[in-house]
Design an enzyme around this catalytic site. Sequence first.
Site, short mmCIF file in Angstrom:
data_model
loop_
_atom_site.label_atom_id
_atom_site.label_comp_id
_atom_site.label_asym_id
_atom_site.label_seq_id
_atom_site.Cartn_x
_atom_site.Cartn_y
_atom_site.Cartn_z
N GLU A 139 0.82 -1.21 0.00
CA GLU A 139 0.00 0.00 0.00
C GLU A 139 0.86 1.26 0.00
O GLU A 139 0.47 2.28 -0.59
CB GLU A 139 -0.94 0.00 1.21
CG GLU A 139 -2.12 -0.94 1.09
CD GLU A 139 -1.75 -2.41 1.28
OE1 GLU A 139 -0.67 -2.68 1.84
OE2 GLU A 139 -2.55 -3.28 0.87
N PHE A 155 -8.70 -3.22 1.09
CA PHE A 155 -9.62 -3.06 2.22
C PHE A 155 -9.10 -1.90 3.05
O PHE A 155 -7.89 -1.75 3.24
CB PHE A 155 -9.69 -4.32 3.08
CG PHE A 155 -10.37 -5.48 2.40
CD1 PHE A 155 -11.74 -5.66 2.50
CD2 PHE A 155 -9.63 -6.39 1.68
CE1 PHE A 155 -12.36 -6.73 1.86
CE2 PHE A 155 -10.24 -7.46 1.04
CZ PHE A 155 -11.61 -7.63 1.14
N HIS A 207 -10.60 -6.28 7.91
CA HIS A 207 -11.20 -6.00 6.61
C HIS A 207 -12.45 -5.13 6.73
O HIS A 207 -12.90 -4.56 5.73
CB HIS A 207 -11.59 -7.31 5.90
CG HIS A 207 -10.43 -8.09 5.40
ND1 HIS A 207 -9.46 -8.59 6.23
CD2 HIS A 207 -10.07 -8.46 4.15
CE1 HIS A 207 -8.57 -9.25 5.52
NE2 HIS A 207 -8.90 -9.18 4.24
#
Length: 325
Positions: free
Chosen positions: A60, A83, A129
């Site tokens: 990320e 997520f 999540h």
Amino acid sequence: MAQMTMVQAITDALRTEMKDDENVLVFGEDVGNNGGVFRATEGLQKEFGEDRVFDTPLAESGIGGLAIGLGLQGFRPVAEIQFFGFVYEVMDSISGQMARMRFRSGGSLNSPVTIRSPFGGGVHTPEMHADSLEGLMASQPGLKVVIPSTPYDAKGLLISSIRDNDPVIFLEHLKLYRSGRQEVPEESYTIPLGKADVKREGTDLTIIAYGAMVQESLKAAEELEKEDFSVEVIDLRTIQPLDIETLVASVEKTGRAMVVQEAQKQAGIAANIVAELMDRTILSLEAPVLRVTAPDSIFPFSQAEQVWLPNSKDIVETAKKVLTF
């Protein structure tokens, strides 16, 4: 107009903007050939090619850095965080870089980045999540935070987000992806960021909500109507910046208010909304402004999430306290 689920409306918004602007790029983990975990980008790589819709490594922080660089070079990046519970890995890029770009450059640079990400409970996802972390984003100056509750709003708000010259966090509740259909124009249209929507008009109580809690609030309003209570339901749509004018006008009309969020009581934005209403509507209020939230604990494992999550029954119970105060 076509009948669309929310995820279909999101795909349609991406397709529409990619057709209209060749500088729009879509990237993230598994968004290419696979079309994303929830198929929100399905078919886009085939239609627009691997140069404009592409997979990234499972990093990320790398996604965030790439989005910053592309934005500075004139592109309009739409980056997906698979997520939103994974946002911690990219917080420096979002809060430390994107949000400050216009300020630190004296207005000479901007960061026209849209960060898309699913979040929310009720669908039995694994740990990390479903977390509602929108409060982290809303507390960072320089970011806009958008959370649609309907397919129609999702398309119009996403197009507005992509066209915005500053970073927008666009959060998509998992439970809403395929929970219903709505007529959505097939052509391009926009919904202004920072503008709430009165989903149901009423005179006795204002319920302020966003995301999946809008649907729960509407259910609660229907139940309360059976007892002759007229409830107004406002969908924030954008939680940063807040549409204070719409909230104040409603509360001055009804004299009572409550705020509903899926996030824990200590998280989310409900406390800030209560403070804003106390600042502006104290002389119009006939009862305390109460909140319906999740408990102040870590999001539970899926076996217990239905007990943990707020629902329409919780909203009705709290609404009666406000209405009978």
